[in-house]
Scaffold this active site. Sequence first.
Site, PDB file in Angstrom:
ATOM      1  N   GLU A 155       0.897  -1.258   0.027  1.00 50.85           N
ATOM      2  CA  GLU A 155       0.070  -0.002   0.173  1.00 50.85           C
ATOM      3  C   GLU A 155       0.961   1.435  -0.065  1.00 50.85           C
ATOM      4  O   GLU A 155       1.948   1.160   0.900  1.00 50.85           O
ATOM      5  CB  GLU A 155      -0.798  -0.007   1.345  1.00 50.85           C
ATOM      6  CG  GLU A 155      -1.802   1.322   0.979  1.00 50.85           C
ATOM      7  CD  GLU A 155      -3.069   1.105   1.940  1.00 50.85           C
ATOM      8  OE1 GLU A 155      -4.157   1.515   1.511  1.00 50.85           O
ATOM      9  OE2 GLU A 155      -2.851   0.646   3.264  1.00 50.85           O
ATOM     10  N   MET A 291      -0.020  -3.150   8.410  1.00 49.55           N
ATOM     11  CA  MET A 291      -0.875  -3.099   7.247  1.00 49.55           C
ATOM     12  C   MET A 291      -1.980  -4.323   6.802  1.00 49.55           C
ATOM     13  O   MET A 291      -1.512  -5.401   7.380  1.00 49.55           O
ATOM     14  CB  MET A 291       0.323  -3.033   6.016  1.00 49.55           C
ATOM     15  CG  MET A 291      -0.467  -3.271   4.567  1.00 49.55           C
ATOM     16  SD  MET A 291      -1.443  -1.772   4.105  1.00 49.55           S
ATOM     17  CE  MET A 291      -2.482  -2.837   2.941  1.00 49.55           C
ATOM     18  N   GLU A 292      -3.014  -4.073   6.794  1.00 49.91           N
ATOM     19  CA  GLU A 292      -4.288  -4.915   6.577  1.00 49.91           C
ATOM     20  C   GLU A 292      -4.261  -5.882   5.373  1.00 49.91           C
ATOM     21  O   GLU A 292      -5.531  -6.153   4.939  1.00 49.91           O
ATOM     22  CB  GLU A 292      -5.431  -3.898   6.597  1.00 49.91           C
ATOM     23  CG  GLU A 292      -5.861  -3.288   5.295  1.00 49.91           C
ATOM     24  CD  GLU A 292      -5.260  -1.857   5.255  1.00 49.91           C
ATOM     25  OE1 GLU A 292      -5.978  -1.003   4.417  1.00 49.91           O
ATOM     26  OE2 GLU A 292      -4.291  -1.590   5.977  1.00 49.91           O
ATOM     27  N   ASN A 293      -3.180  -6.356   5.146  1.00 45.63           N
ATOM     28  CA  ASN A 293      -3.254  -7.262   3.984  1.00 45.63           C
ATOM     29  C   ASN A 293      -4.168  -8.475   4.280  1.00 45.63           C
ATOM     30  O   ASN A 293      -4.251  -8.716   5.304  1.00 45.63           O
ATOM     31  CB  ASN A 293      -1.672  -8.024   3.798  1.00 45.63           C
ATOM     32  CG  ASN A 293      -0.795  -7.039   3.590  1.00 45.63           C
ATOM     33  OD1 ASN A 293      -0.567  -6.096   2.898  1.00 45.63           O
ATOM     34  ND2 ASN A 293       0.277  -7.122   4.614  1.00 45.63           N
ATOM     35  N   HIS A 325      -7.751  -1.975  14.797  1.00 49.90           N
ATOM     36  CA  HIS A 325      -7.863  -1.043  13.504  1.00 49.90           C
ATOM     37  C   HIS A 325      -7.825  -2.161  12.259  1.00 49.90           C
ATOM     38  O   HIS A 325      -8.467  -2.115  11.171  1.00 49.90           O
ATOM     39  CB  HIS A 325      -6.613  -0.176  13.613  1.00 49.90           C
ATOM     40  CG  HIS A 325      -6.619   0.836  12.382  1.00 49.90           C
ATOM     41  ND1 HIS A 325      -7.063   1.938  12.377  1.00 49.90           N
ATOM     42  CD2 HIS A 325      -6.144   0.550  11.156  1.00 49.90           C
ATOM     43  CE1 HIS A 325      -6.849   2.480  11.200  1.00 49.90           C
ATOM     44  NE2 HIS A 325      -6.277   1.688  10.515  1.00 49.90           N
ATOM     45  N   GLU A 326      -6.465  -2.950  12.132  1.00 52.52           N
ATOM     46  CA  GLU A 326      -6.316  -3.662  10.951  1.00 52.52           C
ATOM     47  C   GLU A 326      -7.305  -4.827  10.748  1.00 52.52           C
ATOM     48  O   GLU A 326      -7.560  -5.073   9.694  1.00 52.52           O
ATOM     49  CB  GLU A 326      -4.793  -4.164  11.203  1.00 52.52           C
ATOM     50  CG  GLU A 326      -3.637  -3.091  11.492  1.00 52.52           C
ATOM     51  CD  GLU A 326      -3.738  -2.188  10.295  1.00 52.52           C
ATOM     52  OE1 GLU A 326      -3.354  -1.037  10.623  1.00 52.52           O
ATOM     53  OE2 GLU A 326      -4.055  -2.604   9.050  1.00 52.52           O
ATOM     54  N   HIS A 329     -10.270  -3.358   8.818  1.00 48.55           N
ATOM     55  CA  HIS A 329     -10.124  -3.172   7.568  1.00 48.55           C
ATOM     56  C   HIS A 329     -10.252  -4.550   6.635  1.00 48.55           C
ATOM     57  O   HIS A 329     -10.585  -4.472   5.567  1.00 48.55           O
ATOM     58  CB  HIS A 329      -8.551  -3.099   7.298  1.00 48.55           C
ATOM     59  CG  HIS A 329      -7.910  -1.630   7.201  1.00 48.55           C
ATOM     60  ND1 HIS A 329      -8.810  -0.729   6.772  1.00 48.55           N
ATOM     61  CD2 HIS A 329      -7.065  -0.656   8.040  1.00 48.55           C
ATOM     62  CE1 HIS A 329      -8.238   0.707   6.750  1.00 48.55           C
ATOM     63  NE2 HIS A 329      -7.171   0.433   7.724  1.00 48.55           N
TER      64      HIS A 329
HETATM   65 ZN   LIG Z   1      -5.687   1.743   8.361  1.00 47.45          ZN
END
Ligand SMILES: [Zn+2]
Length: 887
Positions: A155, A291-293, A325-326, A329
């Site tokens: 991202e 990071m929300e992979n 949070h992640e 996502h």
């Molecule tokens: Zn985020």
Amino acid sequence: MKIICNIPSTLRATFFAAVAVTVFVSSAALLHAQRLPDTVRPDHYTLSLTPDLKAATFSGVETIDVTLSKSEKHITLNSAEIAFQSVAAIVNGKTINADVSLDKNKEQVTFSFDEKLPAGPAKLSISYTGILNGELRGFYLSKTARRNYAVTQFESTDARRAFPCFDEPAFKATYDVSLTIDAGDTAISNGELIADAPATTSGKHTVTFATTPKMSTYLVAFLVGDFKCSSGSSDGVAIRVCATPDKVALTPYGLGVAEKTLHYYNQYFGIPYPLKKLDLIALPDFEAGAMENFGAITYRETDLLLDEKTATVHDRKEVALVITHEMAHQWFGDLVTMQWWDNLWLNEGFATWMETKAAGVLHPEWNMDQTVAGDLQDTLSLDAQPTTRPIRARADTPDEISQMFDGIAYGKAGAVLSMIENYLGEDTFRQGVHNYLAAHVYGNATAEDFWGAQTANSHKPVDKIMESLVTQRGVPVLAVGDPVNGKVSIEQKRFFLNPGVTVETAQAWTLPVCFKSAASQQCEVLTPSASKLDAPENALLFANAGGKGYYRASYSRRVYESLVTNVETSLTPDERIILLGDQWAQVHANKASVGSDLDLIAAVKADTNAEVIENALKASPEVIRASIPDSGFRAIYVQIAATPAEKARLSTWIRANFAPELAKLSAPTATDSDNTRELRAKLFSILGLYGKDPAVIAQAKQITEKYLADASSVDASLGKSALAIAASNGDAALFNELQNIFETSANPELQEGALHQLQRFEDPTLLDRALNYFVSGKVRNQDVAYLFADALGSDANREQTWKFIEGHWDAVRAQLTTESGSRLVSATGNFCTEERRDEVRKFFASHSVSASSGAQSHSQERINGCIELRGQQEPKLKKWLDAQTKQ
Ligand SMILES: [Zn+2]
């Protein structure tokens, strides 16, 4: 993602020599037209990658199943830092070769086929090589003392550095990934591992992962190394938390949070998590927080790993919030993705709004509503600057897109969603969220799709409210008149922190305004043309009941004084935080005197809510505040008080008002609530760092000795505060001890804690040692910008740090990544003189920092704001202090 290069030119040159190439030089106009044509759409990628962790390179064999909407001779997709070996298309069993042409500036590659490809399905077959870079983006190397790891961060526009692809969020496809890696190594990707076979090359094996769901390229991930994991499950989904082997013992806390969070989200969204497994992986080098992979969330180690015996309350909250949070996502962003980056807020605003909601359900004792009210203050301050941007803003180039990851996409969008939820009620809002997600699963959505779903479900003007807040920049301020005949007059306009700023065009919003009332709150929609609302039948007039309104409010002197008098008895803790923020904003805009804010701070001094005290004082050493305008007592001490004498008088005032409050709290016990632990630590910080209280400074030294000898022997929150005070007054012996902890501890929280204290030493020789150490290569480039930003945020160390940056720019620059430079630039906004303002502007005009244009203008603005604030309020501060001493 939770907020966060250019390959050295030498490497680029060698890179592109490998293929028959034609390089285009494109004009600024072309730069903007970076979007891919949509006549060719990918359906499925098959990726076989072979990384070489020693040579820092990798090779790839890729096929892309595409559909052409019309016949084409040329196909353009994204590619950066990739060397092509061969490219062909297979159509109806026939292979058609292609020439490759690169557009470096647009990060695009065009395949020109020997003959036109017909409309319909085709398979692109590509073989290529790439590099494992040191820039924390694309497919990059992460290093520990023991070994290298090959990991990914795509991202926003960096998947194209790992495989040629249609690297735009709306080109969703499925992926089959396999990795050929060294024997003894393992790998993690989005899908679960389904096969592991010896490779044709000896000493290597090939691992293959299950086909992913349909998703955007920026969510693809593959990680190679010797990760060890703790395992669990929730609602039938296998969950693992993984780290380097020496840190696996620090994974259970995160696993517990993830298990509870997945169950909660399945319930809340009413759409079950779509994958068979979810991995959370801590990486030694990581630019942002996480990071929300899809199915394989990557983290900075300090945002996932912790030792519950030595973690502060703040650490436990931070890790929980990054996990919630992640994981939010996985629904907001991965399952349903924004159409284009101009609507990044659809991802980040939601995850920001949801993270505290989930953490509050898991830990009601954390008073997350107060945290939300506090975050709202920072966002309103950021958004009250003339150069702020609307939530939805144009972003075409990678530079512009990376600058979208700011407090507006996260904080403002999250706050607007909280306001709408407060206005509609939780269940109604939740149903609207479900309808929106259900309508766009595995697809893309726009702002209109979201507020349309909420409006249709609630039959309330959510579309009008959200459109006015998403498309307009800035903060509304409501001047609330005294009630007359059952009505309250409301005048709304755009609010600026800096008094001298005005706008040509008047702005107005559609807002749900909630007054405190007997029934807790009475909300009414204020439209741009309205000037009166129904007065609440409540004695105390307060216009932001529940503390969720995205606006500032100002009151008549009479009403403000009654609010100060009743602040502890009639307002909830969140509403107290709102009032503290509103009054500081009035002072900063020179609409009230600094004394009125200090009176309010004194009125809440006995508050037993740590977050209320945090928002009154803003002195906690754990909160990194590089790019957020200062507020609270800290801003008065740092920005308004210009002379050591004035600062000393403020220190006396702090001691007089807050030392008794600390004394009320007995020594830490094992049964203390998290709130009490944080309250004690915050009072201790303010008295030590700003009150200069000799007793507290001496106590801090003793606690620090115990803490450094055995971190679990002291209440961690108090220990961390004591350490910050001790470091500010520290000597070489303490410096050496902290440097040693950073270099030897296996606990990332303690390591990072020790590292960050080095920039606090106010002894110029030791500070110089710290600054040289930060550029020595011994500190990861993921941390360097934060450290300089911290030091620039310190009143005592700012000047010396800046001189160091000016004098050692090449060494500093070499430690910054493509994304991190703007963080350092933002922190120069802590200056407060014209001389430094002009110096900073001139310096960055001749020393470029990528993706920092926004940070540069914000920095200038903050400095101007401080100069004006000090000019207007310093005389009033003197008068108020004189009045205090007379009392
Ligand atoms: Zn985020």
